[in-house]
Design a protein around this motif. Sequence first.
Motif, PDB file in Angstrom:
ATOM      1  N   ASP A  55       2.502  -1.447   5.647  1.00  0.00           N
ATOM      2  CA  ASP A  55       2.070   0.038   5.377  1.00  0.00           C
ATOM      3  C   ASP A  55       2.205   0.956   6.798  1.00  0.00           C
ATOM      4  O   ASP A  55       2.607   2.071   6.733  1.00  0.00           O
ATOM      5  CB  ASP A  55       0.531   0.232   4.682  1.00  0.00           C
ATOM      6  CG  ASP A  55       0.510  -0.334   3.628  1.00  0.00           C
ATOM      7  OD1 ASP A  55       1.531  -0.820   2.917  1.00  0.00           O
ATOM      8  OD2 ASP A  55      -0.616  -0.850   3.139  1.00  0.00           O
ATOM      9  N   GLY A 113       0.940  -1.112   0.109  1.00  0.00           N
ATOM     10  CA  GLY A 113      -0.025  -0.137  -0.098  1.00  0.00           C
ATOM     11  C   GLY A 113       0.744   1.045   0.005  1.00  0.00           C
ATOM     12  O   GLY A 113       0.242   2.362  -0.612  1.00  0.00           O
ATOM     13  N   PRO A 149      -1.642   3.035  -3.397  1.00  0.00           N
ATOM     14  CA  PRO A 149      -2.606   2.976  -2.157  1.00  0.00           C
ATOM     15  C   PRO A 149      -3.955   2.378  -2.494  1.00  0.00           C
ATOM     16  O   PRO A 149      -4.755   2.132  -1.831  1.00  0.00           O
ATOM     17  CB  PRO A 149      -3.017   4.858  -2.309  1.00  0.00           C
ATOM     18  CG  PRO A 149      -1.582   5.427  -2.838  1.00  0.00           C
ATOM     19  CD  PRO A 149      -0.981   4.182  -3.781  1.00  0.00           C
ATOM     20  N   LYS A 150      -4.165   1.827  -3.725  1.00  0.00           N
ATOM     21  CA  LYS A 150      -5.410   1.253  -4.007  1.00  0.00           C
ATOM     22  C   LYS A 150      -5.103  -0.359  -3.466  1.00  0.00           C
ATOM     23  O   LYS A 150      -6.195  -1.061  -3.434  1.00  0.00           O
ATOM     24  CB  LYS A 150      -5.529   1.052  -5.462  1.00  0.00           C
ATOM     25  CG  LYS A 150      -5.881   2.533  -6.169  1.00  0.00           C
ATOM     26  CD  LYS A 150      -5.885   2.339  -7.632  1.00  0.00           C
ATOM     27  CE  LYS A 150      -6.367   3.678  -8.355  1.00  0.00           C
ATOM     28  NZ  LYS A 150      -6.494   3.440  -9.850  1.00  0.00           N
ATOM     29  N   LYS A 193      -4.983  -2.798  -0.384  1.00  0.00           N
ATOM     30  CA  LYS A 193      -5.253  -2.577   0.943  1.00  0.00           C
ATOM     31  C   LYS A 193      -5.052  -3.808   1.721  1.00  0.00           C
ATOM     32  O   LYS A 193      -5.677  -3.895   2.701  1.00  0.00           O
ATOM     33  CB  LYS A 193      -6.786  -2.468   0.813  1.00  0.00           C
ATOM     34  CG  LYS A 193      -7.523  -1.254   0.195  1.00  0.00           C
ATOM     35  CD  LYS A 193      -6.877  -0.008   0.611  1.00  0.00           C
ATOM     36  CE  LYS A 193      -7.510   1.464  -0.280  1.00  0.00           C
ATOM     37  NZ  LYS A 193      -6.796   2.586   0.253  1.00  0.00           N
ATOM     38  N   ARG A 194      -3.950  -4.805   1.195  1.00  0.00           N
ATOM     39  CA  ARG A 194      -3.916  -6.095   1.837  1.00  0.00           C
ATOM     40  C   ARG A 194      -2.508  -6.127   2.495  1.00  0.00           C
ATOM     41  O   ARG A 194      -2.102  -7.192   2.663  1.00  0.00           O
ATOM     42  CB  ARG A 194      -4.113  -7.065   1.116  1.00  0.00           C
ATOM     43  CG  ARG A 194      -5.484  -7.061   0.172  1.00  0.00           C
ATOM     44  CD  ARG A 194      -5.783  -8.088  -0.789  1.00  0.00           C
ATOM     45  NE  ARG A 194      -6.214  -9.476  -0.076  1.00  0.00           N
ATOM     46  CZ  ARG A 194      -6.804 -10.414  -0.889  1.00  0.00           C
ATOM     47  NH1 ARG A 194      -6.851 -10.243  -2.288  1.00  0.00           N
ATOM     48  NH2 ARG A 194      -6.958 -11.466  -0.337  1.00  0.00           N
ATOM     49  N   SER A 195      -1.954  -5.134   2.783  1.00  0.00           N
ATOM     50  CA  SER A 195      -0.727  -4.905   3.417  1.00  0.00           C
ATOM     51  C   SER A 195      -0.819  -3.991   4.614  1.00  0.00           C
ATOM     52  O   SER A 195       0.223  -3.133   4.555  1.00  0.00           O
ATOM     53  CB  SER A 195       0.433  -4.785   2.422  1.00  0.00           C
ATOM     54  OG  SER A 195       0.271  -3.566   1.786  1.00  0.00           O
ATOM     55  N   PRO A 196      -1.840  -3.895   5.376  1.00  0.00           N
ATOM     56  CA  PRO A 196      -1.980  -2.796   6.475  1.00  0.00           C
ATOM     57  C   PRO A 196      -0.754  -2.667   7.344  1.00  0.00           C
ATOM     58  O   PRO A 196      -0.538  -1.461   7.646  1.00  0.00           O
ATOM     59  CB  PRO A 196      -3.192  -3.020   7.001  1.00  0.00           C
ATOM     60  CG  PRO A 196      -3.532  -4.585   6.873  1.00  0.00           C
ATOM     61  CD  PRO A 196      -2.769  -4.925   5.494  1.00  0.00           C
ATOM     62  N   GLU A 219      -1.028 -10.959   1.774  1.00  0.00           N
ATOM     63  CA  GLU A 219      -1.733 -10.427   2.861  1.00  0.00           C
ATOM     64  C   GLU A 219      -1.255 -11.521   3.926  1.00  0.00           C
ATOM     65  O   GLU A 219      -1.291 -10.929   5.282  1.00  0.00           O
ATOM     66  CB  GLU A 219      -3.392 -10.770   2.750  1.00  0.00           C
ATOM     67  CG  GLU A 219      -4.176 -10.470   3.804  1.00  0.00           C
ATOM     68  CD  GLU A 219      -5.850 -10.521   3.499  1.00  0.00           C
ATOM     69  OE1 GLU A 219      -6.480 -10.448   4.471  1.00  0.00           O
ATOM     70  OE2 GLU A 219      -6.214 -10.336   2.403  1.00  0.00           O
TER      71      GLU A 219
END
Length: 458
Positions: A67, A54, A58-59, A61-64, A273
Motif C-alpha cells: 500500500d 489496501g 481500505p478495510k 489492513k494486511r498489505s501495508p 500478509e
Amino acid sequence: MKFLFPSLSLVVAVAALIALSRFLYPIWDVGAYFDRRPNILVVSVCSLRPDRIGAYNPKFKRSPLIDEWSQGAYIFTNAVAEEPWQNFTFEATETIHREFLARHKYSHFRNRPSGFHFFVPPTQSAGADEEWFWSEDAILHYKESFAELQKALLGRRARPFYLFSHLKYMHYPYYDPVNMTENDFARLSPKSRELLDRYRSDPLKFDLQLPAVTILLNNFDLLKKKFNLGDDRHVLSTSGVISDPKRNAKWRQTPGFADDLKMVEELYDLKMEKFDGLAAEVLNLYGNEKLKDNTVIIFTGDHGEAFMEHGVLGHSVNVYEEMLRYPLMVKFPGSKGGVIDQQVNHQIMSKITEGLIAGEINARNFEQKVKELNRDFLIARNCQDDIRTVRYRSEWKYIKNLVTGKNELYNLKSDPGETVNLVASEPDMAWKLEEYMIDHQTDFKRLTKREQLSRVCL
C-alpha cells in the motif's frame, strides 16, 4: 622501417581499444548511451484478489508495504482476465516475446530456478522455450536469489532492462509451512487453528469437508487414496474437487461450513500478509538512487480467487468477477499517479508494456495512451471453454453457459457481486452482448490455443 614501429603501435592501440570496448560497451555504443527508454520491472502474483490489497480495499489492513509503495502509482480498478488461470491470459503477454524484444535491441537471459526473467543487453541471445514467463516455485528461492536480482538491476547496462517475474505464492494450497512459522499460524482465530490441526492430521477422514481440505493441502496423493485412483494425477485434480457443485452443495449444508470458509479466508489473508514483505523488497528496489529516475514498475496478477461467492473455491472454472479481476498498478518515477476506471485486460496491458519498451509511452502521455487502447467490449472464458462472457464498458456483463444453456446478465455498477440476473428484464442489452459473442467466435477460439494446458486447469 621508419613506419614499422608507428604501424605496429597503431595495430596494438586498435587491438587494445577493441578489447577495452568489451568492458566499456555502455559508453562505446553511442546509441545505447543516449537511450533514455525506462527500465521495466513487472512483478506478477498468481491468484491475488484485488480486495486483499489496501490500495483497492481500505478495510484490508494486511498489505501495508505494498500500500505504501502504491502511493504515486496508476491504479487500474477494472483489470479483468480473459481466462481465470495462470496462462497469463497470459496468451496476451506472449505478444511481448523474443522477436518483439529483439527488434528493440533486447536480448534474452533466463534464470528459471530463481523465478527471475531478465531481458537485458548485451547478453548473447539464446533460444529459450515458451515458459520464460512462468516460474512455479519462485517463492521458495525468493530470498536466496534476491542478491542476484539486485545485482542485475543495479548493474550498468548498455540499454534498459525488461524483467518479468511471476510468483505463485498466493496460489493454493493456503497452508504454507515452508514460509510460515508456528507463530504465524497462532494468529489464526482459535476455531480456525483447531480446524487446521484437525484436517492436516487426518485429511482422509473428512468427506464432506473435502473442498476445504484439498485447497488447504492440495495433495494429489490424498485425492487418489480418497477416490481409489491409480497413478494418473490428472484423473481428478484439486480444481475438480473444489469446483464440483454437488460436493460443494453438500459441504455448504454441513453445520461447520461457515467456520470452514472462515478458516480458508483467514489462511489466504495470512499468506497475503506474509507476501507483503517479500513483494516490497522487489517493488522498493526502484527507490535505489541508481534506479529511481528511470525504472517503471508494474505490479499485477493473472486472475483472482473465489471463496464460494458463486458456489466454488479457487479459480479456473467460471467467469464471475472474483475469478477474473486482478490488481494492476503502474508506477513511474516521480509521478503522482491516479485511478483509472477504464476496463483493461492482459492484451491491453501487454500493449502498454510494448509501448514502454518501444519508447512510445511515458509518464507524460500515459493516461492518454491508455485511453487510446480503450475497448467497449472485453471477452473471457473459463478453463474448460464451456462458459463464456462479454463485458461492456465496465457496466454490463453477459454470461453464456454452453453446457446448461443458461444465460445471465448483470449490471456491475449496481450489482458488483453479480447476484441479480437481469437477462429477462433487460432483453435488448442481453441480445446486444449475445450478438457480439456470436460475431466474435474467432476471438474465443484464439483463447483456446493451449488446449493441453487448458485440460490441466491448475
